[in-house]
Every structure is written in structure tokens, then in C-alpha cells.
Design an enzyme around this catalytic site. Structure first.
Site, PDB file in Angstrom:
ATOM      1  N   GLU A 200      38.511  25.494  62.230  1.00 58.95           N
ATOM      2  CA  GLU A 200      38.734  24.583  63.350  1.00 58.95           C
ATOM      3  C   GLU A 200      39.569  25.249  64.437  1.00 58.95           C
ATOM      4  O   GLU A 200      40.172  26.299  64.228  1.00 58.95           O
ATOM      5  CB  GLU A 200      39.346  23.251  62.879  1.00 58.95           C
ATOM      6  CG  GLU A 200      40.645  23.350  62.150  1.00 58.95           C
ATOM      7  CD  GLU A 200      41.079  22.020  61.501  1.00 58.95           C
ATOM      8  OE1 GLU A 200      42.277  21.835  61.321  1.00 58.95           O
ATOM      9  OE2 GLU A 200      40.221  21.183  61.171  1.00 58.95           O
ATOM     10  N   LYS A 201      39.572  24.637  65.596  1.00 55.41           N
ATOM     11  CA  LYS A 201      40.371  25.093  66.724  1.00 55.41           C
ATOM     12  C   LYS A 201      41.843  25.069  66.318  1.00 55.41           C
ATOM     13  O   LYS A 201      42.291  24.136  65.651  1.00 55.41           O
ATOM     14  CB  LYS A 201      40.131  24.140  67.905  1.00 55.41           C
ATOM     15  CG  LYS A 201      40.906  24.475  69.146  1.00 55.41           C
ATOM     16  CD  LYS A 201      40.127  25.411  70.039  1.00 55.41           C
ATOM     17  CE  LYS A 201      40.986  25.898  71.208  1.00 55.41           C
ATOM     18  NZ  LYS A 201      40.488  27.202  71.705  1.00 55.41           N
ATOM     19  N   ILE A 203      45.512  24.350  67.042  1.00 53.55           N
ATOM     20  CA  ILE A 203      46.288  23.509  67.962  1.00 53.55           C
ATOM     21  C   ILE A 203      47.703  24.093  68.052  1.00 53.55           C
ATOM     22  O   ILE A 203      48.408  24.162  67.038  1.00 53.55           O
ATOM     23  CB  ILE A 203      46.375  22.044  67.459  1.00 53.55           C
ATOM     24  CG1 ILE A 203      44.985  21.484  67.102  1.00 53.55           C
ATOM     25  CG2 ILE A 203      47.107  21.157  68.466  1.00 53.55           C
ATOM     26  CD1 ILE A 203      44.100  21.174  68.273  1.00 53.55           C
ATOM     27  N   ASN A 290      46.817  11.727  52.025  1.00 48.02           N
ATOM     28  CA  ASN A 290      47.597  11.878  50.797  1.00 48.02           C
ATOM     29  C   ASN A 290      47.378  10.613  49.982  1.00 48.02           C
ATOM     30  O   ASN A 290      47.729   9.517  50.423  1.00 48.02           O
ATOM     31  CB  ASN A 290      49.079  12.067  51.101  1.00 48.02           C
ATOM     32  CG  ASN A 290      49.336  13.350  51.890  1.00 48.02           C
ATOM     33  OD1 ASN A 290      50.141  13.368  52.806  1.00 48.02           O
ATOM     34  ND2 ASN A 290      48.625  14.409  51.565  1.00 48.02           N
ATOM     35  N   ARG A 292      48.741   9.453  47.378  1.00 41.72           N
ATOM     36  CA  ARG A 292      49.877   9.127  46.503  1.00 41.72           C
ATOM     37  C   ARG A 292      50.958   8.412  47.315  1.00 41.72           C
ATOM     38  O   ARG A 292      50.893   8.363  48.540  1.00 41.72           O
ATOM     39  CB  ARG A 292      50.492  10.431  45.977  1.00 41.72           C
ATOM     40  CG  ARG A 292      50.988  11.298  47.142  1.00 41.72           C
ATOM     41  CD  ARG A 292      51.708  12.559  46.711  1.00 41.72           C
ATOM     42  NE  ARG A 292      52.318  13.229  47.844  1.00 41.72           N
ATOM     43  CZ  ARG A 292      51.693  14.034  48.685  1.00 41.72           C
ATOM     44  NH1 ARG A 292      50.414  14.284  48.538  1.00 41.72           N
ATOM     45  NH2 ARG A 292      52.343  14.587  49.702  1.00 41.72           N
TER      46      ARG A 292
HETATM   47  C1  MV4 Z   1      46.847  23.080  61.820  1.00 39.27           C
HETATM   48  C2  MV4 Z   1      47.743  23.635  62.751  1.00 39.27           C
HETATM   49  C3  MV4 Z   1      47.230  24.011  63.980  1.00 39.27           C
HETATM   50  N1  MV4 Z   1      45.916  23.855  64.249  1.00 39.27           N
HETATM   51  N2  MV4 Z   1      45.550  22.958  62.129  1.00 39.27           N
HETATM   52  C4  MV4 Z   1      50.029  22.472  58.265  1.00 39.27           C
HETATM   53  C5  MV4 Z   1      49.965  21.468  57.150  1.00 39.27           C
HETATM   54  C6  MV4 Z   1      48.541  21.073  57.033  1.00 39.27           C
HETATM   55  N3  MV4 Z   1      48.390  19.682  56.743  1.00 39.27           N
HETATM   56  C7  MV4 Z   1      47.963  21.442  58.349  1.00 39.27           C
HETATM   57  N4  MV4 Z   1      48.879  22.275  59.032  1.00 39.27           N
HETATM   58  C8  MV4 Z   1      48.554  22.778  60.259  1.00 39.27           C
HETATM   59  N5  MV4 Z   1      47.250  22.668  60.621  1.00 39.27           N
HETATM   60  C9  MV4 Z   1      45.111  23.333  63.316  1.00 39.27           C
HETATM   61  N6  MV4 Z   1      43.802  23.209  63.614  1.00 39.27           N
HETATM   62  C10 MV4 Z   1      49.092  23.763  62.390  1.00 39.27           C
HETATM   63  C11 MV4 Z   1      49.489  23.344  61.143  1.00 39.27           C
HETATM   64  C12 MV4 Z   1      50.902  23.526  60.830  1.00 39.27           C
HETATM   65  C13 MV4 Z   1      51.819  22.460  60.906  1.00 39.27           C
HETATM   66  C14 MV4 Z   1      51.447  21.175  61.259  1.00 39.27           C
HETATM   67  C15 MV4 Z   1      52.366  20.152  61.337  1.00 39.27           C
HETATM   68  C16 MV4 Z   1      53.700  20.394  61.044  1.00 39.27           C
HETATM   69  C17 MV4 Z   1      54.108  21.647  60.676  1.00 39.27           C
HETATM   70  C18 MV4 Z   1      53.181  22.701  60.592  1.00 39.27           C
HETATM   71  C19 MV4 Z   1      53.588  23.971  60.230  1.00 39.27           C
HETATM   72  C20 MV4 Z   1      52.682  24.991  60.158  1.00 39.27           C
HETATM   73  C21 MV4 Z   1      51.343  24.762  60.461  1.00 39.27           C
END
Ligand code: MV4
Length: 464
Positions: A200-201, A203, A290, A292
Site C-alpha cells: 500500500e501507499k 502514509i 483487534n 480482543r
Molecule cells: C502504515 C504506516 C504508514 N503507511 N501503513 C504500524 C502499526 C500497524 N498497525 C501499521 N503501522 C503503520 N502502517 C502505511 N500505509 C505507518 C505505520 C506506523 C505507525 C502507525 C501508527 C502509529 C505508529 C506507527 C509507527 C510506525 C509505523
């Protein structure tokens, strides 16, 4: 209603479930490993069963130990808490085949939502916004290149069986894609026994905002607003708060509606959390569900007044939700700090050991969920959570002020804790203004390092 529930967990969450059982007039059974003989969940449950050695695989993670304990004590239901077996679809299925009620969603729902790319597809079909990317799994490098070129770099490669940040790889340009794709698949196969990945893109600088839902077995679904869990380090949440500093009434309504419609589409029953990323323009995107009860559930309990554990139990017993969406009001502001036995000076290294002195803060709007006490020995076998400090105020400013006051009162000696780290965070202008994203902790720690002990040597009125 159930007469007896077995709690398949330990620590503060086992205690939390036992408390809910007591208030509902339900008898509780604790299970414990040899490392947890002196634990409070054993003391406060009506009955207890020792299930084996400290290693989780030989105790809390072994379905045979849990099921046989439930059978010999005549328990009718099992509350899995969080972690351990809580999101294990095979365990939920074993419970069902033993005619033991698993307090959580049906096993096939846990299984379906556990596959992140399948969950994304399900939610997209239900009209929930998702991050642009591959439709389902990407099985060849060729199609990986096609998808990435289509959505534009940077992209992120994620393991379908992952979640919570495990098995992700950011790719800045097409030259890095082959290596990232191969490594992500190899790692996913090793970690989860499933090499499938999706793309995915990426963010930049998102916030983690999650919506709590409750769904009963009669088709009623409600949401209980959001928790902002953006303050994390290496995918470990450190601070959670509600409302989110970025939230508006209309965004909450939109995200809430998405979560409710997503839950209905997945035939979800129980308490659940819809995780979203929110970008700097306040666009929100579904991440995962989640299935839970979560560590940070008290934040929602404090702002809504709803006892989520009691609701889980009532739902599992087949009752209709007696709360309607219109009944849910968000009152004031709540912040939770996870007080861990970790050393912020040593990269948050887990530091189990004996708590030699222990005093918890009190007063108006201060809640502590803990299983610890003076002279308690934190075993090295499990997570390092000592206590959740949950404070509420009429608004965010009051909650922050009360948190600072509470952290000052909190005394834990014998093991290093995250207390001083939090004290520094609550003085940080970006935290105070609510203007933070997922890079906050790293930036904050880098800044602390580059300006060691600034505070010392300064007298009142001076500035750095
Ligand atoms: C992402 C992202 C940026 N772009 N997906 C981290 C936990 C997991 N549920 C998904 N995560 C992320 N997915 C895309 N497309 C950045 C993260 C991420 C993150 C997100 C929210 C809070 C803290 C984070 C720490 C590292 C990476």
C-alpha cells in the site's frame, strides 16, 4: 448468565476481569503458572488452578491446560484477556467444540480478520476507507512493480499474517522493491508461517486513532468514540488518550460509522477495536481490527462510563446491548500512561525484579489498574507492564495537570520504570499542544540525548 468464568490470563487484566465477574455475581477461576503463585489474580479469584511452568508455551499459551482447567472447575466460559490466546482462532474453535463459551468473536471471524489483506478487502467492500494499494495479496515481483508504479512511491510492503507493525517494510523507490519484497516474504514466512504480503501507499507522519465498538449477537453495533495511541515506541504504545486532540464531532461520527458498518459486515460479535491511520489532512484509513479487549480499554471506560468487560460478558451470554448509540456521550478527557518495568536510559530494556517500595497515587479522577504491590517480584517471563495510570479531567489541560501530579505521587522502587520518561513528555510543548505524530517518541528521545541535563544548572526564570 454464566455462573462461573475461567480467566485465561495473568497480571492486571486477569484482575480486571475477576473484578467484573464479582460485580456481576459470577464466580471466577484463575489459572497461573509457577512464576505467578504469589500473584493477586490468584488471591482474588474464587478458585485457582496451577497450569505449569513459567514458560508461556507450557502454561498460558497451552489450550490443553486452559480447557482442562475449565472442565475440572465446571466453568462455562473463558475470558482470554489480551495477548496469549486472545486472538487465536484455533483456541476459540477448540472452546466451541468443547462447549465452552469463548468470550470474544466467533473463531471464523477472528480468523478472517487476522488475515490483514482479507480484512482490508472486507472493509473496503463495506465502504470503509482503506489505504490505496494492491487488492489482496501480491504474489509476484512483477505485480509488485505494477502496483507500486500505479500508486506511486514510497510504498509499504506488509505481511498478511502480520499486524501491530510486525512484518512491514517501507520502499522509497523501484530500485529497492525487489529486495524489500523478497525480505518481507521470507520474514513473514519465518515469523507467521505465511509468506503472503500486500502493498500500500506509505502514509507519512500518521496518527494512530482507534475506534472502540461493541456488537451483540442480535445485530446491534455501537461505537464508543476513539482513543489516540500515536505515542508509541517500536510499536509499543506508551500513552493513550481520549478524545484524540485532532478529533472533531463530524470526524468521530464518520469514523464511528465506518467502524460500525465494518463490524456489521464482518458479522462481528463482542468488544472490538478498529485501528485507523489519520494523515495530516485528517483523512482516515482502516488498518486492522483487534478482536480482543485492549490494554488501553480503561481510557474509553472513563470517558463513556461504560464497563467494557461487563459488556463483553453480557454479550457472550447472549444478552442484547442495553446501550444505544445516542446514549454514548464523551465526557471530559482521559489519559493513560503505561508504567513499565523498563529502563528508558537503556533503550527501554525490560528490567524485571523485586518492587521494594510501592505507592500508587490517588484522589479525584485517578484510576490505577495494577496487579503489583510492595515486595512483589516481577517475573522475567512475561510483559513488563507494572501499572496503568489512568487520569481524567474536564478537559485535556486538566488531565495533563492531574497526570503530572499523579506521576509525582507514584513511587516504585527496586526496578527502573517509565515514570521519569512520562514526566518529561508531559513537559514537552508538542505533546502539550496535542501536535504530535508517530515520530514523536523518536524525536523526543533524540532531543533529550542531544541536550543532556539541560534542566540542571538552570535557575527559575532562565531559559535554555
Ligand atoms: C502504515 C504506516 C504508514 N503507511 N501503513 C504500524 C502499526 C500497524 N498497525 C501499521 N503501522 C503503520 N502502517 C502505511 N500505509 C505507518 C505505520 C506506523 C505507525 C502507525 C501508527 C502509529 C505508529 C506507527 C509507527 C510506525 C509505523
Amino acid at each position: 448468565m454464566f455462573k462461573k468464568i475461567l480467566v485465561a490470563n495473568r497480571g492486571e487484566i486477569a484482575l480486571r476481569v475477576i473484578r467484573a465477574c464479582k460485580e456481576l455475581g459470577i464466580s471466577s477461576v484463575a489459572v497461573y503458572s509457577e512464576a505467578d503463585t504469589d500473584s493477586l489474580h490468584v488471591r482474588f479469584a474464587d478458585e485457582s488452578v496451577c497450569i505449569g511452568p513459567p514458560a508461556p508455551g507450557e502454561s498460558y499459551l497451552d489450550p490443553r491446560k486452559i480447557i482442562s482447567s475449565a472442565e475440572i472447575t465446571n466453568a462455562e466460559a473463558i475470558h482470554p484477556g489480551y495477548g496469549f490466546l486472545a486472538e487465536n482462532p484455533d483456541f476459540a474453535e477448540i472452546c466451541e467444540s468443547c462447549e465452552m463459551k469463548f468470550i470474544g468473536p466467533a473463531h471464523d471471524v477472528i480468523r478472517a480478520l487476522g488475515n490483514k489483506s482479507f480484512a482490508k478487502k472486507t472493509m473496503s467492500q463495506a465502504g470503509v476507507p482503506i489505504i490505496p494499494g494492491s487488492e489482496g495479496e501480491v504474489s509476484s515481483l512483477k505485480s509488485a512493480h505494477e502496483v507500486a508504479a500505479e500508486i506511486g512511491y514510497p510504498v509499504i510492503v506488509k505481511a498478511s499474517a502480520g499486524g501491530g507493525g510486525r512484518g512491514m517494510r517501507v520502499v522509497q523507490s523501484s530500485t529497492q522493491l525487489e529486495k524489500a519484497f523478497d525480505m518481507a516474504r521470507t520474514e513473514a514466512d519465518l515469523a507467521f508461517g505465511n509468506p503472503d504480503v500486500y502493498i500500500e501507499k506509505f502514509i507519512a507522519d500518521p496518527r494512530h486513532v482507534e475506534i472502540q465498538i461493541l456488537a451483540d449477537s442480535h445485530g446491534n453495533v455501537i461505537h464508543l468514540g476513539e482513543r489516540d495511541c500515536t505515542v508509541q515506541r517500536r510499536h509499543q504504545k506508551l500513552i493513550e488518550e481520549s478524545p484524540s486532540p485532532i478529533m472533531t464531532i463530524s470526524l468521530r461520527e464518520e469514523m464511528g460509522r465506518s467502524a460500525v458498518e465494518g463490524a456489521a459486515a464482518a458479522r462481528y460479535v463482542g468488544a472490538g477495536t478498529f485501528e485507523f491511520l489519520v494523515d495530516s489532512d485528517l483523512n482516515y484509513y482502516f488498518m486492522e481490527v483487534n478482536t480482543r479487549i485492549q490494554v488501553e480499554h480503561p481510557v474509553t471506560e472513563e470517558v463513556t462510563g461504560v464497563d467494557l468487560i461487563k459488556e463483553q460478558i453480557l454479550i457472550a451470554a447472549g444478552e442484547k446491548l442495553d446501550i444505544k448509540q445516542q446514549d454514548i456521550k464523551i465526557n471530559g478527557h482521559t489519559i493513560e500512561c503505561r508504567i513499565n518495568a523498563e529502563d528508558p536510559e537503556r533503550n527501554f530494556m525490560p528490567s524485571p525484579g523485586k518492587i521494594t517500595a510501592f505507592h500508587m497515587p490517588g484522589g479525584h479522577n485517578v484510576r490505577i489498574d495494577t496487579h503489583a504491590y510492595a515486595n512483589y517480584v516481577i517475573p522475567p517471563n512475561y510483559d513488563s507492564l507494572i501499572a496503568k495510570l489512568i487520569v481524567s479531567g474536564d478537559d485535556r489541560r486538566e488531565a495533563i495537570s492531574r497526570m503530572e501530579r499523579s506521576l509525582e505521587e507514584l513511587i516504585i522502587e527496586g526496578v527502573p520504570t517509565t515514570r521519569e520518561f512520562f514526566q518529561a513528555v508531559f513537559k514537552n510543548p508538542d505533546f502539550i499542544s496535542g501536535n504530535y505524530d508517530n515520530s514523536f517518541v523518536d524525536k523526543f528521545l533524540a532531543h533529550e540525548k542531544s541536550e543532556p541535563e539541560v534542566k540542571e544548572g538552570l535557575t527559575a526564570g532562565e531559559e535554555k
